[in-house]
Motif scaffolding. Structure first.
Motif, PDB file in Angstrom:
ATOM      1  N   TYR A  86     -11.918   4.832   3.513  1.00 30.72           N
ATOM      2  CA  TYR A  86     -11.964   4.974   1.837  1.00 30.72           C
ATOM      3  C   TYR A  86     -11.425   4.069   1.245  1.00 30.72           C
ATOM      4  CZ  TYR A  86     -11.157   9.589   3.890  1.00 30.72           C
ATOM      5  OH  TYR A  86     -11.400  10.590   4.757  1.00 30.72           O
ATOM      6  N   PHE A 137      -2.999   3.492   4.475  1.00 29.73           N
ATOM      7  CA  PHE A 137      -3.695   2.493   3.349  1.00 29.73           C
ATOM      8  C   PHE A 137      -3.501   1.614   4.093  1.00 29.73           C
ATOM      9  CE2 PHE A 137      -4.627   4.946  -0.580  1.00 29.73           C
ATOM     10  CZ  PHE A 137      -4.717   6.586   0.265  1.00 29.73           C
ATOM     11  N   GLY A 138      -4.323   0.685   3.206  1.00 30.93           N
ATOM     12  CA  GLY A 138      -3.801  -1.094   2.853  1.00 30.93           C
ATOM     13  C   GLY A 138      -3.225  -1.136   2.034  1.00 30.93           C
ATOM     14  N   PRO A 139      -2.892  -2.942   2.278  1.00 25.42           N
ATOM     15  CA  PRO A 139      -1.591  -3.073   1.408  1.00 25.42           C
ATOM     16  C   PRO A 139      -3.056  -3.350  -0.064  1.00 25.42           C
ATOM     17  CG  PRO A 139      -2.112  -4.911   3.454  1.00 25.42           C
ATOM     18  CD  PRO A 139      -2.852  -3.678   3.108  1.00 25.42           C
ATOM     19  N   PHE A 162     -10.425   7.725  -6.736  1.00 21.92           N
ATOM     20  CA  PHE A 162     -11.482   7.363  -5.458  1.00 21.92           C
ATOM     21  C   PHE A 162     -11.979   6.802  -5.921  1.00 21.92           C
ATOM     22  CE2 PHE A 162     -13.972   9.237  -2.230  1.00 21.92           C
ATOM     23  CZ  PHE A 162     -15.010   9.457  -1.742  1.00 21.92           C
ATOM     24  N   TYR A 178     -10.221   3.318  -2.326  1.00 19.63           N
ATOM     25  CA  TYR A 178      -9.765   3.584  -4.582  1.00 19.63           C
ATOM     26  C   TYR A 178      -9.425   1.999  -5.037  1.00 19.63           C
ATOM     27  CZ  TYR A 178      -8.765   7.883  -1.745  1.00 19.63           C
ATOM     28  OH  TYR A 178      -8.382   9.041  -0.947  1.00 19.63           O
ATOM     29  N   LEU A 186      -7.641  -0.374  -3.435  1.00 20.05           N
ATOM     30  CA  LEU A 186      -6.692  -0.095  -1.645  1.00 20.05           C
ATOM     31  C   LEU A 186      -7.878   0.528  -0.614  1.00 20.05           C
ATOM     32  CD1 LEU A 186      -3.845   1.838  -3.901  1.00 20.05           C
ATOM     33  CD2 LEU A 186      -3.501   0.203  -1.599  1.00 20.05           C
ATOM     34  N   GLY A 208       0.326  -0.997   0.075  1.00 20.55           N
ATOM     35  CA  GLY A 208      -0.142  -0.302  -0.154  1.00 20.55           C
ATOM     36  C   GLY A 208       0.602   1.280  -0.174  1.00 20.55           C
ATOM     37  N   LEU A 209       0.098   2.698   0.211  1.00 27.41           N
ATOM     38  CA  LEU A 209       0.453   3.147  -0.092  1.00 27.41           C
ATOM     39  C   LEU A 209       0.971   4.385   1.349  1.00 27.41           C
ATOM     40  CD1 LEU A 209      -0.497   3.169  -2.673  1.00 27.41           C
ATOM     41  CD2 LEU A 209      -0.627   6.104  -2.569  1.00 27.41           C
ATOM     42  N   MET A 241      -5.890  -2.700  -8.524  1.00 29.71           N
ATOM     43  CA  MET A 241      -5.729  -3.578  -7.187  1.00 29.71           C
ATOM     44  C   MET A 241      -6.770  -2.189  -6.483  1.00 29.71           C
ATOM     45  SD  MET A 241      -3.869  -4.254  -4.684  1.00 29.71           S
ATOM     46  CE  MET A 241      -1.834  -4.587  -4.806  1.00 29.71           C
ATOM     47  N   PRO A 271      -4.452   5.686  -7.305  1.00 30.20           N
ATOM     48  CA  PRO A 271      -4.807   5.432  -6.855  1.00 30.20           C
ATOM     49  C   PRO A 271      -6.513   6.669  -7.224  1.00 30.20           C
ATOM     50  CG  PRO A 271      -3.623   5.306  -5.962  1.00 30.20           C
ATOM     51  CD  PRO A 271      -3.004   6.348  -7.157  1.00 30.20           C
ATOM     52  N   ARG A 321      -5.814 -11.005   0.023  1.00 28.93           N
ATOM     53  CA  ARG A 321      -4.643  -9.085  -0.560  1.00 28.93           C
ATOM     54  C   ARG A 321      -4.365  -9.707  -2.140  1.00 28.93           C
ATOM     55  NH1 ARG A 321      -0.108  -7.686   2.112  1.00 28.93           N
ATOM     56  NH2 ARG A 321      -0.316  -7.230  -0.037  1.00 28.93           N
ATOM     57  N   GLN A 365      -6.305   1.423  -8.297  1.00 36.75           N
ATOM     58  CA  GLN A 365      -5.792   1.879  -8.522  1.00 36.75           C
ATOM     59  C   GLN A 365      -5.076   0.849  -9.836  1.00 36.75           C
ATOM     60  OE1 GLN A 365      -1.925   1.705  -6.221  1.00 36.75           O
ATOM     61  NE2 GLN A 365      -0.883   2.530  -7.941  1.00 36.75           N
TER      62      GLN A 365
END
Lengths: 114, 112
Positions: B33, B103-105, B45, B35, B91, A43-44, B89, B43, B9, B37
């Protein structure tokens, strides 16, 4: 609508050299500005942010950025690149006013040459 | 603070199938949130929640997409009748009002 432009999809620098990643935003209202870093399959992570006040913002890992309203820019710099800095970097803006999501640039892939 | 987590994941699905992703935000964060990507892009929204209320939806969120945050804690994002263009992806991020987004992974979706 807010938009964020990152100049250069790829930037290559030598280890130890200056890193400069460019970001321009478009908004009639000075936004909140952010730089995030993304490593592969992750992630970011927030590097730094500008909200109000001092225009030179220091972040993690030796990065800093300067908000220049006259140029609508928020460029990211680091005096001396390290191999571990190789990653994707995203500039983002949030202008509030009920629009709560971040608007991201397309990203700049930073390559560090040994 | 265990960070934002997302599950699964990775997800591979066939076109036309439905998929659901889960996001667990940082526990005290009231805003969540989503997003999307795609490869080579930043990313974009999709939507956000304040507690359990969905307050904003992007035009990218077609009627095949639905998100919920039933108790103001975890959130789910469902995509119905997946299309190849949904490969991306996804997010999730969370924050406290006035704070920055964490942010998560991400969940990587591949539609075959």
């Amino acid at each position: 609508a807010q938009s964020v432009t990152q100049l250069g999809s790829h930037v290559s620098v030598s280890e130890g050299a200056l890193v400069l990643l460019r970001c321009n935003y478009s908004s009639s209202v000075p936004p909140y500005l952010f730089w995030y870093v993304q490593y592969p399959n992750q992630g970011l992570q927030l590097l730094l942010k500008y909200t109000t006040g001092a225009t030179l913002v220091k972040g993690i890992n030796g990065f800093e950025a300067e908000f220049k309203k006259s140029e609508t820019s928020f460029h990211l710099t680091k005096p001396s690149a390290h191999m571990s800095d190789a990653a994707e970097y995203f500039c983002a803006a949030y202008s509030g006013g009920g629009a709560d999501g971040l608007t991201f640039g397309k990203g700049t892939h930073l390559i560090i040459q040994p | 603070d265990t960070g934002v987590s997302q599950d699964p994941r990775h997800k591979i699905t066939k076109r036309g199938q439905n998929v659901t992703f889960r996001c667990d935000p940082i526990s005290e964060h009231n805003r969540l949130y989503w997003y999307r990507q795609t490869l080579g892009q930043g990313p974009e929204f999709l939507t956000y929640f304040q507690n359990e209320a969905q307050l904003e939806k992007s035009r990218l969120l077609s009627d095949r997409f639905s998100a919920e945050r039933p108790k103001g804690s975890f959130s789910t994002l469902e995509i119905q009748r997946t299309e190849q263009g949904d490969s991306a992806m996804y997010l999730c991020a969370s924050r406290l009002t006035g704070g920055e987004q964490y942010f998560g992974p991400g969940t990587r979706l591949t539609v075959t």
